[in-house]
Design a protein around this motif. Structure first.
Motif, PDB file in Angstrom:
ATOM      1  N   THR A   1       0.845  -1.196   0.000  1.00  0.00           N
ATOM      2  CA  THR A   1       0.000   0.000   0.000  1.00  0.00           C
ATOM      3  C   THR A   1       0.875   1.239   0.000  1.00  0.00           C
ATOM      4  O   THR A   1       2.006   1.214   0.489  1.00  0.00           O
ATOM      5  CB  THR A   1      -0.950   0.033   1.209  1.00  0.00           C
TER       6      THR A   1
ATOM      7  N   VAL B   1      -0.792   4.078   1.087  1.00  0.00           N
ATOM      8  CA  VAL B   1      -1.610   4.936   1.940  1.00  0.00           C
ATOM      9  C   VAL B   1      -0.922   5.129   3.286  1.00  0.00           C
ATOM     10  O   VAL B   1      -0.536   4.172   3.956  1.00  0.00           O
ATOM     11  CB  VAL B   1      -3.014   4.342   2.141  1.00  0.00           C
TER      12      VAL B   1
ATOM     13  N   SER C   1      -5.684   7.142   6.227  1.00  0.00           N
ATOM     14  CA  SER C   1      -6.973   6.981   5.559  1.00  0.00           C
ATOM     15  C   SER C   1      -8.084   7.719   6.289  1.00  0.00           C
ATOM     16  O   SER C   1      -9.244   7.624   5.896  1.00  0.00           O
ATOM     17  CB  SER C   1      -7.320   5.485   5.467  1.00  0.00           C
TER      18      SER C   1
ATOM     19  N   GLN D   1      -6.188  12.611   5.126  1.00  0.00           N
ATOM     20  CA  GLN D   1      -5.666  11.577   4.247  1.00  0.00           C
ATOM     21  C   GLN D   1      -4.316  11.973   3.657  1.00  0.00           C
ATOM     22  O   GLN D   1      -4.068  13.142   3.352  1.00  0.00           O
ATOM     23  CB  GLN D   1      -6.670  11.289   3.130  1.00  0.00           C
TER      24      GLN D   1
ATOM     25  N   TYR E   1      -0.822  10.032   1.278  1.00  0.00           N
ATOM     26  CA  TYR E   1      -0.326   8.838   0.612  1.00  0.00           C
ATOM     27  C   TYR E   1       1.007   9.117  -0.066  1.00  0.00           C
ATOM     28  O   TYR E   1       1.392  10.276  -0.296  1.00  0.00           O
ATOM     29  CB  TYR E   1      -1.338   8.316  -0.409  1.00  0.00           C
TER      30      TYR E   1
ATOM     31  N   LYS F   1      -7.270  12.712  -0.717  1.00  0.00           N
ATOM     32  CA  LYS F   1      -7.810  11.365  -0.911  1.00  0.00           C
ATOM     33  C   LYS F   1      -6.920  10.579  -1.866  1.00  0.00           C
ATOM     34  O   LYS F   1      -6.652  11.012  -2.985  1.00  0.00           O
ATOM     35  CB  LYS F   1      -9.226  11.436  -1.469  1.00  0.00           C
ATOM     36  N   PRO F   2      -6.470   9.388  -1.437  1.00  0.00           N
ATOM     37  CA  PRO F   2      -5.585   8.611  -2.311  1.00  0.00           C
ATOM     38  C   PRO F   2      -6.356   8.065  -3.517  1.00  0.00           C
ATOM     39  O   PRO F   2      -7.533   7.704  -3.397  1.00  0.00           O
ATOM     40  CB  PRO F   2      -5.120   7.448  -1.404  1.00  0.00           C
TER      41      PRO F   2
ATOM     42  N   ALA G   1      -7.437   5.185  -6.193  1.00  0.00           N
ATOM     43  CA  ALA G   1      -7.753   3.788  -5.901  1.00  0.00           C
ATOM     44  C   ALA G   1      -6.508   2.902  -5.932  1.00  0.00           C
ATOM     45  O   ALA G   1      -6.334   2.009  -5.100  1.00  0.00           O
ATOM     46  CB  ALA G   1      -8.803   3.282  -6.889  1.00  0.00           C
ATOM     47  N   ARG G   2      -5.632   3.153  -6.906  1.00  0.00           N
ATOM     48  CA  ARG G   2      -4.465   2.304  -7.055  1.00  0.00           C
ATOM     49  C   ARG G   2      -3.494   2.412  -5.886  1.00  0.00           C
ATOM     50  O   ARG G   2      -2.768   1.462  -5.556  1.00  0.00           O
ATOM     51  CB  ARG G   2      -3.746   2.656  -8.369  1.00  0.00           C
TER      52      ARG G   2
ATOM     53  N   LYS H   1      -4.060   2.362  -2.835  1.00  0.00           N
ATOM     54  CA  LYS H   1      -4.394   1.435  -1.745  1.00  0.00           C
ATOM     55  C   LYS H   1      -3.673   0.106  -1.899  1.00  0.00           C
ATOM     56  O   LYS H   1      -3.429  -0.592  -0.928  1.00  0.00           O
ATOM     57  CB  LYS H   1      -5.907   1.219  -1.688  1.00  0.00           C
ATOM     58  N   GLU H   2      -3.353  -0.251  -3.135  1.00  0.00           N
ATOM     59  CA  GLU H   2      -2.688  -1.525  -3.401  1.00  0.00           C
ATOM     60  C   GLU H   2      -1.177  -1.394  -3.544  1.00  0.00           C
ATOM     61  O   GLU H   2      -0.483  -2.403  -3.709  1.00  0.00           O
ATOM     62  CB  GLU H   2      -3.264  -2.153  -4.682  1.00  0.00           C
TER      63      GLU H   2
ATOM     64  N   THR I   1      -4.990   4.053   9.807  1.00  0.00           N
ATOM     65  CA  THR I   1      -6.357   4.445  10.168  1.00  0.00           C
ATOM     66  C   THR I   1      -6.562   5.856  10.728  1.00  0.00           C
ATOM     67  O   THR I   1      -7.627   6.414  10.483  1.00  0.00           O
ATOM     68  CB  THR I   1      -6.968   3.389  11.106  1.00  0.00           C
TER      69      THR I   1
END
Length: 967
Positions: A292, A294, A297, A302, A304, A322-323, A325-326, A328-329, A499
């Motif tokens: 990740t 991130v 979150s 937020q 990243y 806001k991160p 979508a990618r 997060k992985e 978190t």
């Protein structure tokens, strides 16, 4: 000679306020500061509330004891039973106070419990005053001692000590033994002593302060821990510099402008492991394996990491917001596979393993987390910060390979097969520095202890010393525990928590395993956040204050199958969980560090290079040449250990044994059975024990890491056992059934009515498990229950006959589970632990019921599917696990959507289940009507009133088409 003892029936053999105990246990699991579990990590500890309640009820006579001894086999009149109920209500009130966390060291509450124990003990002594060994066994002025032969984390010995019993703890694992010594042996040895450190002794109020219990000892741990921290700062502070916010950083990040030129303390360094790119064009570049990007979150905060690629190189920047979508992985593509940030070429798990084993796995700093003004500041990685980390040169590292256990220890598959490999050079320098300081501070403590008038002798702790040297060694043990906390949050298996929580860093042992991690968070042991040394000192010192020093304690290393320490002692124990936790393999992580600093203090305890494993009672296929051999080793060893307890236990009291295997199933000639529960129960019976009670306890935290990821172990069954007399007879199956029919109705009435004025009945989900107690008591008190052909009845058969009493003989195990769960929860959600307990009692498992397609079970939550949620393409012919519960609710779905004709076809397809399906509909209608669940009652009523028409439609259904009906 045990059969000659007159042993009063104990409260735990008759009744318990289960609901109050379970609620207290659940609450206790969320308490982190001041709890003994924070003294040192250990896996699967029993909650103190449960341990305290069980030992109390194990020691206190049930109100019925005298009447039953005087009137054996007679049925008591109602007025006598009412008197017992009132007395039990009084004992229940004591337990309800006793289990509350705030009463853990409440002397008034504890004294009330101790007085009740002493009263019962005097009654027992009076009853046995003419026994040949009365002088040894029944001294009314001295309570019997307590022993736990599988002491583990020490909850049971600690609570026995709190209740006024001398406590003895033994375990094969040296880490567990040292934990027990720190909990029950050292605090009483130095109880009431003022601290010896000069700062506390020179304090203006030291002359008037009363240092009770372990307060003085804990204060010394704090003060000498502070000295170690200051010394470490002098020696290795250069390796943990603050991060400076520069103008260049602020240009890219406006949020950093107010912080320019400020030097912020680092909370954590966020690293990613690297391998050479698999793309030949970039083979010279180490690319990151990040699960990740991130960093935070939390909404509104937020952040990243983003990799910036420049031809054949890359760097990381930190972005706020806001991160995508990618992010997060990270660079992860799937389980164990990643993507090259330069070429997007896939990086397979096999490629990573090859690179790792060739020594080509590295690390790259991605970001730094610093402490701002009541907030976290996320700073991009710098070459300076990375360079400082790489300058660390440890002069010692652990050198101990760990087991190639693919279930619990996976880093070995990636070249990290030695405990020394689990730490960065900087982490190793920090841990070795603190470890060396423990040896130095011992000398300082000893000098200060002599100055405060402790005996100046050279007798150490292991030799029973109580002077200056022994005191310095005791303080050193607690300091070593604080260092282990640094190691737990200071390895490359610790992860950053985005978190964000108070901790920030998810510790190495967030669950009982050592899994491989790809990106990790390196803590700052000299800082103020998660993983710092002083934080560990604070947790240890607070945990020490929960120890009770009114009774003596002793902990030693011993094999449960061979020990003699338990002779004539009260025994309560929590054996290993079959194959759930490889304690020895995992505890080597701490052993390598404890041995470095503790070997001179406890030379025998730390004599071996690693934690002993050969005799550990865990069913490990790696150690025992396969699964079957491992299972046989475990069962044979556990039977021997149980047999030893049966022979040794004090004859006046039952033995209590915690059973907490994760449920599993196997197919037998009699259907699906729960192998763990039935096999363990059989081993206990074979060892010579007769069971007199089984009580379900909620002993695991449902929100813990593993409970969130899977439906893991969440409850325990407390088995109450007494030695079976050598003169026990064998009886026939018919005689066994006759006795069951005499015993179980009264037990059921007692459990469903509750005891005393509070009328606290056993909950429906616990009832089946609790009912096993009086049922299996009948079975196990005989040498054997013989079938018609003369063969002994199995435990599995006995359990099925006990369940038959609850009018469930026509229902399969899965349906029995669903029925009782529905009675308690309807369609609402419940905890996995409660479902696990009920499933065991019914001879099934939660996973098995889930496979049947009638249950949702995930993330520690369980609920039954409503009829409308069942699959519309159901095919009875292809349904390999079709409980009556599923057949009925599929029938309701089809009837409500397609009418009587299609419902008839469905009924024809399950012809063998027609009668139990109808009976279940009746039973559920009655249950819903009584509960006031009108809508649910209507569904069952419609099926019942239409049953004749549905059966007619079934009779008319073309049999040749039945297998095609629901495709």
């Amino acid at each position: 000679m045990y059969h000659q003892v007159k042993a009063p029936k104990r409260l735990i053999e008759v009744a318990l306020p289960l609901d109050a105990i379970n609620k207290a246990a659940a609450r206790e699991k969320s308490i982190r500061h001041g709890h003994p579990s924070t003294l040192h990590l250990w896996w699967a500890r029993r909650p103190l509330a449960v341990a305290r309640a069980v030992i109390f009820a194990q020691m206190v006579n049930d109100p019925s004891w005298k009447w039953e001894l005087d009137h054996p086999g007679e049925i008591p009149p109602n007025n006598i039973k009412a008197s017992w109920a009132a007395s039990r209500s009084r004992l229940f009130a004591i337990i309800k106070d006793l289990v509350k966390w705030e009463n853990t060291n409440n002397d008034a509450v504890l004294e009330k419990a101790r007085a009740e124990i002493r009263k019962s003990w005097r009654e027992t002594c009076e009853l046995n005053k003419d026994h040949p060994r009365a002088a040894e066994l029944f001294n009314p002025n001295k309570l019997p001692a307590f022993h736990d032969p599988f002491a583990g984390g020490g909850a049971l010995p600690l609570e026995a000590q709190r209740l006024g019993l001398e406590a003895y703890a033994s375990d094969l694992n040296p880490v567990a033994v040292l934990i027990n010594k720190a909990m029950i042996e050292f605090p009483p040895k130095f109880a009431g002593r003022p601290p010896v450190n000069p700062e506390s002794r020179s304090s203006h109020d030291s002359w008037s302060k009363q240092w009770s219990g372990a307060q003085g000892l804990a204060e010394d741990v704090r003060q000498y821990g502070q000295w170690m921290r200051e010394e470490a700062q002098k020696r290795i502070g250069r390796l943990y510099p603050p991060v400076e916010i520069t103008a260049d950083m602020a240009e890219e990040r406006p949020d950093l402008k107010p912080l320019v030129s400020q030097r912020l303390t680092v909370i954590a360094w966020i690293w990613a492991r690297t391998v050479k790119s698999p793309n030949p064009a970039f083979r010279h570049v180490d690319v990151p394996l990040a699960s990740t990007f991130v960093l935070s979150s939390k909404e509104g905060k937020q952040a990243y990491v983003e990799p910036i690629v420049d031809r054949d190189s890359y760097r990381f920047i930190v972005k706020i917001g806001k991160p995508p979508a990618r992010a997060k992985e990270g660079t992860k593509l799937g389980r164990g596979s990643f993507q090259c940030v330069l070429s997007q070429a896939p990086i397979s798990g096999d490629y990573i393993k090859i690179e790792a084993k060739a020594g080509r796995i590295g690390t790259r700093l991605m970001a730094v987390v610093a402490e701002g003004d009541r907030r976290r500041i996320y700073v991009p990685a710098s070459q300076e910060q990375e360079a400082i980390a790489t300058t660390a040169k440890p002069d010692w590292r652990p050198d101990l390979p760990f087991a190639h256990n693919s279930r619990h220890l996976t880093p070995w598959a990636y070249g990290l097969d030695n405990f020394g490999d689990l730490f960065t050079p900087r982490q190793l320098v920090a841990l070795t520095t603190f470890s060396d300081l423990i040896a130095e501070v011992r000398k300082k403590i000893s000098r200060d202890a002599v100055a405060s008038n402790l005996d100046d002798n050279d007798v150490g702790l292991s030799a029973g010393g109580v002077g200056a040297r022994a005191y310095s060694e005791a303080v050193a043990v607690y300091l070593a525990f604080a260092l282990d906390k640094v190691a737990d949050r200071g390895s490359t298996l610790g992860r950053w928590d985005p978190t964000p929580t108070q901790s920030g860093i998810i510790n190495t042992f967030s669950r009982p395993a050592l899994p491989m991690t790809w990106d990790f968070a390196e803590s700052n042991p000299l800082g103020d956040a998660s993983g710092n040394f002083l934080g560990g000192i604070d947790l240890v010192a607070k945990a020490m204050l929960v120890s009770k020093t009114d009774a003596a304690g002793l902990a030693c290393q011993d094999d449960a199958a061979r020990q003699t320490l338990g002779t004539d002692k009260i025994i309560s124990t929590d054996p290993p969980y079959y194959d759930n936790v490889p304690y020895a393999d995992l505890s080597d992580f701490f052993y390598v560090w404890l041995r470095k600093s503790m070997r001179s203090i406890e030379p025998e305890l730390f004599a071996t290079i690693a934690v002993p494993k050969g005799e550990e009672l865990v069913a490990d296929p790696l150690r025992h040449e396969g699964k079957i051999a491992a299972e046989n080793f475990f069962l044979d060893g556990m039977t021997n250990a149980m047999h030893r307890l049966c022979e040794q236990a004090h004859p006046s009291s039952p033995v209590t044994i915690y059973y907490a295997f994760k449920q599993s199933e196997t197919e037998t000639t009699e259907g699906t059975s729960s192998t763990g529960w039935e096999t363990f129960l059989g081993a206990v019976v074979r060892s010579g024990f007769a069971l007199t009670g089984t009580w379900p306890m909620r002993t695991e935290l449902g929100s813990r890491m593993r409970g969130q990821e899977s439906n893991a172990l969440a409850s325990s069954i407390v088995l109450v056992c007494r030695p079976r007399p050598a003169t026990a007879e064998s009886i026939s199956r018919r005689e066994f059934l006759r006795e069951l029919n005499q015993v179980l109705p009264e037990a059921l009435d007692e459990m469903t009515r509750g005891s005393g004025d509070d009328r606290s009945p056993v909950a429906p989900v616990d009832l089946s498990q609790a009912m096993i107690g009086p049922g299996i008591a009948v079975f196990s008190k005989y040498a054997a229950v013989l079938e018609a052909d003369g063969t002994p009845m199995s435990v599995q058969t006995a359990l099925r006959l006990i369940n038959r009493f609850l009018a469930e003989d026509d229902f399969d195990h899965d349906t029995q589970f669903c029925l009782h769960w529905f009675e308690q929860y309807g369609w609402k959600e419940g905890r996995f632990g409660e479902a696990d307990t009920l499933a065991r009692a019914k001879g099934t498992s939660v996973d098995g019921v889930k496979q049947a397609g009638v249950l949702f079970a995930s993330g520690g939550i369980v609920r039954l599917f409503k009829w409308g949620e069942y699959s519309a393409d159901w095919s009875p012919a292809e349904d390999e696990r079709l409980p009556v519960w599923e057949a009925l609710h599929q029938l309701i779905r089809i009837f409500r959507t397609d009418g009587e004709s299609e419902a008839g076809k469905a009924l024809a397809a399950v012809a063998a289940k027609v009668e139990p399906t109808r009976q279940l509909a009746y039973r559920l209608y009655t249950l819903c009507e009584r509960a006031g669940w009108a809508e649910d009652a209507r569904a069952y009523n419609e099926i019942i009133t239409s049953w004749s028409a549905i059966e007619s439609a079934a009779a008319a259904a073309p049999k040749a088409q039945q297998t095609d009906l629901f495709r």
